[in-house]
Design a protein around this motif. Structure first.
Motif, PDB file in Angstrom:
ATOM      1  N   TRP A  34       1.081  -1.176  -0.112  1.00  0.00           N
ATOM      2  CA  TRP A  34      -0.008  -0.014  -0.174  1.00  0.00           C
ATOM      3  C   TRP A  34       0.971   1.069   0.013  1.00  0.00           C
ATOM      4  O   TRP A  34       1.089   1.956   1.122  1.00  0.00           O
ATOM      5  N   ASP A  35       1.190   1.460  -1.235  1.00  0.00           N
ATOM      6  CA  ASP A  35       2.139   2.582  -1.188  1.00  0.00           C
ATOM      7  C   ASP A  35       2.159   3.201  -2.854  1.00  0.00           C
ATOM      8  O   ASP A  35       1.173   2.727  -3.424  1.00  0.00           O
ATOM      9  N   THR A  36       2.927   4.403  -3.069  1.00  0.00           N
ATOM     10  CA  THR A  36       3.017   5.066  -4.261  1.00  0.00           C
ATOM     11  C   THR A  36       3.415   4.403  -5.462  1.00  0.00           C
ATOM     12  O   THR A  36       3.169   4.796  -6.577  1.00  0.00           O
ATOM     13  N   SER A  37       4.236   3.518  -5.111  1.00  0.00           N
ATOM     14  CA  SER A  37       5.303   3.097  -6.155  1.00  0.00           C
ATOM     15  C   SER A  37       4.553   1.660  -6.690  1.00  0.00           C
ATOM     16  O   SER A  37       4.869   1.091  -7.834  1.00  0.00           O
ATOM     17  N   THR A  38       3.433   0.996  -6.227  1.00  0.00           N
ATOM     18  CA  THR A  38       3.062   0.018  -6.272  1.00  0.00           C
ATOM     19  C   THR A  38       1.957   0.175  -7.617  1.00  0.00           C
ATOM     20  O   THR A  38       0.750   1.262  -7.316  1.00  0.00           O
ATOM     21  N   ASP A  39       1.802  -0.721  -8.552  1.00  0.00           N
ATOM     22  CA  ASP A  39       0.637  -0.433  -9.578  1.00  0.00           C
ATOM     23  C   ASP A  39      -0.554  -1.197  -8.976  1.00  0.00           C
ATOM     24  O   ASP A  39      -0.964  -2.189  -9.218  1.00  0.00           O
ATOM     25  N   LEU A  40      -1.374  -0.289  -8.148  1.00  0.00           N
ATOM     26  CA  LEU A  40      -2.550  -1.051  -7.456  1.00  0.00           C
ATOM     27  C   LEU A  40      -3.654  -1.256  -8.301  1.00  0.00           C
ATOM     28  O   LEU A  40      -4.361  -2.214  -8.127  1.00  0.00           O
ATOM     29  N   GLN A  41      -3.951  -0.781  -9.514  1.00  0.00           N
ATOM     30  CA  GLN A  41      -4.964  -1.152 -10.314  1.00  0.00           C
ATOM     31  C   GLN A  41      -4.915  -2.434 -10.930  1.00  0.00           C
ATOM     32  O   GLN A  41      -5.705  -3.080 -11.155  1.00  0.00           O
ATOM     33  N   SER A  42      -3.526  -2.536 -11.513  1.00  0.00           N
ATOM     34  CA  SER A  42      -3.225  -3.989 -11.964  1.00  0.00           C
ATOM     35  C   SER A  42      -3.425  -4.832 -11.035  1.00  0.00           C
ATOM     36  O   SER A  42      -3.804  -6.193 -11.381  1.00  0.00           O
ATOM     37  N   VAL A  68     -13.898   5.154   1.785  1.00  0.00           N
ATOM     38  CA  VAL A  68     -14.687   6.164   1.402  1.00  0.00           C
ATOM     39  C   VAL A  68     -16.013   5.745   0.293  1.00  0.00           C
ATOM     40  O   VAL A  68     -16.054   4.484   0.078  1.00  0.00           O
ATOM     41  N   THR A  69     -16.774   6.798   0.121  1.00  0.00           N
ATOM     42  CA  THR A  69     -17.739   6.421  -0.841  1.00  0.00           C
ATOM     43  C   THR A  69     -17.159   6.552  -2.231  1.00  0.00           C
ATOM     44  O   THR A  69     -16.120   7.160  -2.468  1.00  0.00           O
ATOM     45  N   LYS A  70     -18.057   6.141  -3.373  1.00  0.00           N
ATOM     46  CA  LYS A  70     -17.521   6.091  -4.755  1.00  0.00           C
ATOM     47  C   LYS A  70     -17.281   7.368  -5.267  1.00  0.00           C
ATOM     48  O   LYS A  70     -16.118   7.626  -5.852  1.00  0.00           O
ATOM     49  N   ALA A  71     -18.011   8.514  -4.890  1.00  0.00           N
ATOM     50  CA  ALA A  71     -17.850   9.810  -5.127  1.00  0.00           C
ATOM     51  C   ALA A  71     -16.702  10.284  -4.573  1.00  0.00           C
ATOM     52  O   ALA A  71     -15.554  11.088  -5.393  1.00  0.00           O
ATOM     53  N   ASP A  72     -16.259  10.044  -3.184  1.00  0.00           N
ATOM     54  CA  ASP A  72     -14.921  10.562  -2.593  1.00  0.00           C
ATOM     55  C   ASP A  72     -13.768   9.787  -3.238  1.00  0.00           C
ATOM     56  O   ASP A  72     -12.588  10.213  -3.483  1.00  0.00           O
ATOM     57  N   HIS A  73     -14.177   8.501  -3.668  1.00  0.00           N
ATOM     58  CA  HIS A  73     -12.703   7.852  -4.322  1.00  0.00           C
ATOM     59  C   HIS A  73     -12.633   8.325  -5.462  1.00  0.00           C
ATOM     60  O   HIS A  73     -11.357   8.627  -5.740  1.00  0.00           O
ATOM     61  N   ASP A  74     -13.471   8.672  -6.343  1.00  0.00           N
ATOM     62  CA  ASP A  74     -13.330   9.388  -7.820  1.00  0.00           C
ATOM     63  C   ASP A  74     -12.685  10.555  -7.663  1.00  0.00           C
ATOM     64  O   ASP A  74     -11.776  10.977  -8.719  1.00  0.00           O
ATOM     65  N   SER A  75     -12.882  11.157  -6.537  1.00  0.00           N
ATOM     66  CA  SER A  75     -12.407  13.114  -6.556  1.00  0.00           C
ATOM     67  C   SER A  75     -11.298  12.762  -5.384  1.00  0.00           C
ATOM     68  O   SER A  75     -10.759  14.094  -5.253  1.00  0.00           O
ATOM     69  N   CYS A  76     -10.861  11.840  -4.876  1.00  0.00           N
ATOM     70  CA  CYS A  76      -9.790  11.801  -3.829  1.00  0.00           C
ATOM     71  C   CYS A  76     -10.058  12.786  -2.902  1.00  0.00           C
ATOM     72  O   CYS A  76      -9.168  13.440  -2.171  1.00  0.00           O
ATOM     73  N   GLN A  77     -11.506  12.757  -2.380  1.00  0.00           N
ATOM     74  CA  GLN A  77     -11.675  13.528  -1.284  1.00  0.00           C
ATOM     75  C   GLN A  77     -11.562  12.781   0.172  1.00  0.00           C
ATOM     76  O   GLN A  77     -12.151  11.805   0.257  1.00  0.00           O
ATOM     77  N   THR A  78     -10.860  13.327   1.157  1.00  0.00           N
ATOM     78  CA  THR A  78     -10.452  12.644   2.379  1.00  0.00           C
ATOM     79  C   THR A  78     -11.166  13.256   3.588  1.00  0.00           C
ATOM     80  O   THR A  78     -10.813  12.686   4.648  1.00  0.00           O
ATOM     81  N   ILE A 103      -8.929   4.561  -0.230  1.00  0.00           N
ATOM     82  CA  ILE A 103      -7.839   5.680  -0.508  1.00  0.00           C
ATOM     83  C   ILE A 103      -6.895   6.093   0.513  1.00  0.00           C
ATOM     84  O   ILE A 103      -7.136   5.373   1.767  1.00  0.00           O
ATOM     85  N   CYS A 104      -5.863   6.541   0.136  1.00  0.00           N
ATOM     86  CA  CYS A 104      -4.773   6.978   1.083  1.00  0.00           C
ATOM     87  C   CYS A 104      -5.058   8.334   1.395  1.00  0.00           C
ATOM     88  O   CYS A 104      -5.233   9.166   0.536  1.00  0.00           O
ATOM     89  N   GLY A 105      -5.140   8.824   2.822  1.00  0.00           N
ATOM     90  CA  GLY A 105      -5.562  10.131   3.338  1.00  0.00           C
ATOM     91  C   GLY A 105      -4.205  10.926   3.453  1.00  0.00           C
ATOM     92  O   GLY A 105      -4.879  12.332   3.212  1.00  0.00           O
ATOM     93  N   THR A 106      -3.144  10.553   3.104  1.00  0.00           N
ATOM     94  CA  THR A 106      -2.020  11.501   3.009  1.00  0.00           C
ATOM     95  C   THR A 106      -2.118  12.312   1.728  1.00  0.00           C
ATOM     96  O   THR A 106      -2.446  11.947   0.731  1.00  0.00           O
ATOM     97  N   CYS A 110      -3.351   9.706  -2.948  1.00  0.00           N
ATOM     98  CA  CYS A 110      -4.589   9.154  -3.761  1.00  0.00           C
ATOM     99  C   CYS A 110      -4.364   9.589  -5.385  1.00  0.00           C
ATOM    100  O   CYS A 110      -4.646   8.627  -6.203  1.00  0.00           O
ATOM    101  N   SER A 111      -4.204  10.880  -5.359  1.00  0.00           N
ATOM    102  CA  SER A 111      -4.006  11.029  -6.824  1.00  0.00           C
ATOM    103  C   SER A 111      -2.815  10.529  -7.459  1.00  0.00           C
ATOM    104  O   SER A 111      -2.586  10.624  -8.797  1.00  0.00           O
ATOM    105  N   GLN A 112      -1.942   9.953  -6.709  1.00  0.00           N
ATOM    106  CA  GLN A 112      -0.729   9.209  -7.310  1.00  0.00           C
ATOM    107  C   GLN A 112      -0.915   7.921  -7.419  1.00  0.00           C
ATOM    108  O   GLN A 112      -0.155   7.117  -7.755  1.00  0.00           O
ATOM    109  N   GLY A 113      -2.127   7.501  -7.145  1.00  0.00           N
ATOM    110  CA  GLY A 113      -2.538   6.037  -7.349  1.00  0.00           C
ATOM    111  C   GLY A 113      -2.867   5.078  -6.546  1.00  0.00           C
ATOM    112  O   GLY A 113      -3.449   4.039  -6.571  1.00  0.00           O
ATOM    113  N   MET A 114      -3.002   5.720  -4.923  1.00  0.00           N
ATOM    114  CA  MET A 114      -3.213   5.032  -3.836  1.00  0.00           C
ATOM    115  C   MET A 114      -4.728   5.002  -3.484  1.00  0.00           C
ATOM    116  O   MET A 114      -5.273   5.657  -2.579  1.00  0.00           O
ATOM    117  N   GLN A 115      -5.422   4.406  -4.462  1.00  0.00           N
ATOM    118  CA  GLN A 115      -6.966   4.120  -4.601  1.00  0.00           C
ATOM    119  C   GLN A 115      -7.196   2.916  -5.064  1.00  0.00           C
ATOM    120  O   GLN A 115      -6.787   2.496  -6.055  1.00  0.00           O
TER     121      GLN A 115
END
Length: 204
Positions: A34-42, A68-78, A103-106, A110-115
């Protein structure tokens, strides 16, 4: 006493079968996390999640896990998470079918892929491969030739009348993924082993 022993054994069998069928999914896999260097979507696309499985987040103190909810996931809202986890080794049971979002709250992570979006199925049936046989090429008819006394007309190679025409090969069915088959065999063996031990206990 015998009735009590039977009830205890039946309860234990149910618990062992549930454990045997459950799977633990460590987010990011063995070579990630669970970090920014892993391709989490794959990683998510390569997994099959079922009711009874566990989702395991392992992370360093500069990360956390927000459900989070789907809306907060899609918008990276923490700002309004459903749940917040900060222990570094978070285990989340998947208790019901449906989609859940994490998502990650840092700031900026989230915008770097942690979702991730987790779609939990009601059962853990492995995906089956669909065969896609290709149609054999049709043989082209042989050109017509005028018969002569010296030569008798023969069917051209590759024509439907030629005895040497190759027969179309039957399509080969694709084998199901080896990992799914091994997983099913392991669960079956584990369940049978627990059942045998409990039968021995009942016989005592």
């Amino acid at each position: 006493m015998a009735v009590l022993r039977t009830l205890v054994c039946l309860t234990a069998i149910g618990m062992f079968m549930e454990l045997a069928m459950a799977a633990n999914h460590t987010v990011g896999g063995a070579s990630g996390g669970w970090d920014t260097s892993t391709d989490l979507q794959s990683w998510v696309a390569s997994q099959t999640f079922a009711v009874g499985d566990n989702l395991i987040f392992q992370y360093t103190p500069n990360h956390d896990v927000l459900e989070v909810t789907k809306a907060d996931h899609d918008s990276c809202q923490t700002s309004s998470p459903l749940q917040t986890y900060t222990d570094g080794n978070t285990v989340i049971p998947l208790t019901s079918p449906g989609k859940r979002y994490f998502i990650c709250g840092t700031l900026g992570h989230c915008s770097q892929g942690m979702q991730i979006e987790i779609d939990t199925l009601a059962t853990s049936t492995p995906p089956s491969a669909s065969p896609s046989p290709s149609s054999p090429p049709s043989a082209s008819p042989a050109p017509e030739t005028s018969p002569s006394p010296a030569n008798t007309p023969e069917s051209a190679p590759g024509s439907p009348l030629s005895p040497d025409a190759p027969s179309a090969e039957s399509p080969t069915l694709a084998s199901p993924p080896a990992s799914s088959a091994n997983k099913s065999s392991f669960r079956t063996c584990l369940t049978l082993g627990f059942g045998l031990v409990l039968m021995v206990l009942l016989a005592l």
